[in-house]
Motif scaffolding. Structure first.
Motif, PDB file in Angstrom:
ATOM      1  N   GLU A 129       0.767  -1.275  -0.114  1.00 40.96           N
ATOM      2  CA  GLU A 129      -0.072   0.054  -0.235  1.00 40.96           C
ATOM      3  C   GLU A 129       0.971   1.375   0.037  1.00 40.96           C
ATOM      4  OE1 GLU A 129      -2.714   2.933  -0.017  1.00 40.96           O
ATOM      5  OE2 GLU A 129      -3.243   0.978  -0.315  1.00 40.96           O
ATOM      6  N   TRP A 130       1.796   1.150   0.875  1.00 40.65           N
ATOM      7  CA  TRP A 130       2.277   2.666   1.062  1.00 40.65           C
ATOM      8  C   TRP A 130       3.230   3.064  -0.056  1.00 40.65           C
ATOM      9  CZ3 TRP A 130       7.555   4.218   0.940  1.00 40.65           C
ATOM     10  CH2 TRP A 130       7.773   5.358   1.366  1.00 40.65           C
ATOM     11  N   SER A 131       4.157   2.203  -0.490  1.00 39.71           N
ATOM     12  CA  SER A 131       4.808   2.609  -1.823  1.00 39.71           C
ATOM     13  C   SER A 131       4.145   2.876  -3.038  1.00 39.71           C
ATOM     14  CB  SER A 131       5.964   1.390  -2.027  1.00 39.71           C
ATOM     15  OG  SER A 131       5.257   0.090  -2.361  1.00 39.71           O
ATOM     16  N   GLY A 132       2.877   2.386  -3.137  1.00 41.17           N
ATOM     17  CA  GLY A 132       2.320   2.594  -4.368  1.00 41.17           C
ATOM     18  C   GLY A 132       1.536   4.175  -4.100  1.00 41.17           C
ATOM     19  N   ALA A 133       1.254   4.307  -2.852  1.00 40.50           N
ATOM     20  CA  ALA A 133       0.506   5.769  -2.717  1.00 40.50           C
ATOM     21  C   ALA A 133       1.705   6.834  -2.805  1.00 40.50           C
ATOM     22  CB  ALA A 133      -0.127   5.623  -1.264  1.00 40.50           C
ATOM     23  N   ALA A 134       2.799   6.350  -2.312  1.00 38.06           N
ATOM     24  CA  ALA A 134       4.043   7.294  -2.602  1.00 38.06           C
ATOM     25  C   ALA A 134       4.122   7.672  -3.983  1.00 38.06           C
ATOM     26  CB  ALA A 134       5.130   6.824  -1.785  1.00 38.06           C
ATOM     27  N   LEU A 135       4.328   6.746  -4.722  1.00 36.27           N
ATOM     28  CA  LEU A 135       4.685   6.911  -6.082  1.00 36.27           C
ATOM     29  C   LEU A 135       3.436   7.503  -6.781  1.00 36.27           C
ATOM     30  CD1 LEU A 135       7.106   4.929  -5.121  1.00 36.27           C
ATOM     31  CD2 LEU A 135       6.625   3.461  -7.440  1.00 36.27           C
TER      32      LEU A 135
END
Length: 452
Positions: A138-144
């Motif tokens: 979740e986090w890395s996708g939202a950050a990207l």
């Protein structure tokens, strides 16, 4: 940048407001799910899901289950990172949100130890593991999503929005628990085992998470792919095995990124999960003194302190764009080390009262906002586009194992065996390791994400 512009020009434009909401709503749901579990791990699970016996042993068992999700998170980052770098950010973000949301909802339906004996903690552990898998992607996708659509020179500010989901999720998670405890007149120290809160009240936040998951899915399904990823696909930069590629070409960034995030994770889970058990008397200090702050009062303090967390996330995003990632993180990390060294004085069990504890939480959450805000810009900036989802996710989530999964467990053991000052030493050591890691990275503020 206008409301519908994105960088790169390789994909259809998307309103900036939609990107902000999509990145922030996902992490809000993510942290709401995680925080309701963290609260229940102290308040409910030791009583309902583990055998009767020593209270400290039950709490440690609950914390161990809490930490299981952090073990699952790097696995989730590898799985979802593979698809995020192979098929795109949008579809992968939808999959990670569903995985996490369904697992959280099911926790609200689980039978307790009194009903199914040892199957209860097994099922709880399984759902916690699934939560971790979803959160890992979740986090890395939202950050990207935030960084790969940001205007030039504004990436730190754009990347701040998914980070802001953390205090929002925390606020609503603890706020809902506090509301239920007050409505049901629940006192954790005196309530009978058949109290309405222990029977069904604690389940409400887990079941209610389904509503915000549906909202999050609606917003994310209306997104298009990020222009940076679309450009990479058009230029033939996709790799067949992102995990193998990131280990082969970016192993140094994986190690450095993990330790850059270490102090942030340790700080947060010491100041929230462990401090909750310490402040409400679940853990006795080595001196034999036990704090007696009521759980509802403590939740109220946390709700106040999390406002400082939220307020300083955008401050750190602005500072990271203005002065650079490296100098800002070095100063903040040094402050975290000083904060850790102050534990023995700040929350000495023989002297601490509600006012001092509130001040302690506010300082901790202020530092958390400052250190957490730039991370969704810094970690993605370390990796090339074709492995950015995988690389940033692995670094972020491996840090969760060494910085967060064990933090409540180690802090509980330290305060019980040696006293509260040693919990601060533990945080200061984590801060020192992060300080060294930040020194090892170059300034990433001006990195062109479409060129790396």
């Amino acid at each position: 940048m206008t409301d519908t512009e994105t960088t790169g020009g390789a994909a259809p434009s998307v309103p900036r407001s939609r990107i902000v909401i999509a990145s922030m709503v996902g992490t809000s749901i993510e942290f709401f799910d995680f925080y309701i579990y963290a609260t229940a791990a102290v308040l409910v699970f030791p009583t309902l899901f583990f055998p009767k016996g020593d209270d400290t042993a039950a709490l440690l068992s609950s914390f161990a289950t809490f930490g299981l999700a952090f073990v699952a998170r790097p696995i989730g980052s590898m799985i979802f990172g593979h698809f995020g770098d192979r098929i795109g950010r949008k579809a992968t973000l939808v999959g990670s949100l569903l995985t996490m949301g369904i697992a959280t909802f099911v926790i609200g339906l689980l039978p307790t130890f009194a009903s199914v004996s040892y199957l209860a903690p097994v099922l709880l552990a399984l759902m916690r593991f699934c939560q971790g898998l979803g959160l890992g992607g979740e986090w890395s996708g939202a950050a990207l999503l935030a960084t790969e659509t940001a205007a030039k020179g504004k990436r730190g500010w754009a990347a701040m929005w998914p980070q802001l989901g953390a205090p929002i999720g925390f606020f609503f998670a603890n706020g809902l628990f506090l509301l239920l405890m007050n409505l049901l007149d629940f006192d954790a120290k005196t309530a009978a085992s058949n109290h309405a809160f222990l029977t069904w009240g604690w389940r409400v936040p887990f079941l209610a998470s389904a509503i915000i998951v549906i909202v999050g899915l609606y917003v994310r399904l209306k997104l298009t792919e990020t222009p940076v990823f679309t450009q990479a696909v058009a230029e033939g930069k996709k790799v067949r095995a992102p995990l193998a590629e990131v280990v082969k070409t970016s192993w140094r960034q994986l190690i450095i990124g993990t330790f850059v995030m270490l102090a942030t994770y340790t700080l947060f889970y010491v100041v929230t999960t462990w401090t909750t058990s310490y402040g409400t008397g679940k853990v006795v200090d080595a001196s034999g003194i036990k704090l007696t702050i009521s759980y509802t009062d403590f939740l109220g303090m946390q709700l106040i302190s999390v406002l400082f967390f939220a307020a300083f996330v955008p401050v750190s995003g602005y500072l990271a764009d203005r002065y650079g990632r490296r100098p800002v993180l070095l100063i903040i990390t040094a402050a975290i080390i000083v904060f850790g060294i102050s534990f023995g004085w700040f929350i000495n069990p023989s002297e601490v009262d509600d006012t001092v504890m509130l001040a302690f939480l506010i300082v901790g959450m202020t530092l958390m906002g400052l250190t957490f805000g730039p991370m969704s810009a810094v970690l993605p900036e370390l990796f090339p586009t074709n492995v950015r989802y995988t690389g940033s996710g692995i670094a972020y989530n491996f840090a969760s194992i060494i910085g967060a999964a064990v933090a409540p467990f180690i802090a509980t053991w330290l305060v019980h065996s040696y006293g509260v000052a040693w919990v601060g030493v533990y945080l200061a050591i984590a801060g020192a390791l992060t300080f060294v890691a930040v020194c090892a990275i170059g300034e990433t503020r001006d990195v062109d994400l479409s060129e790396v």
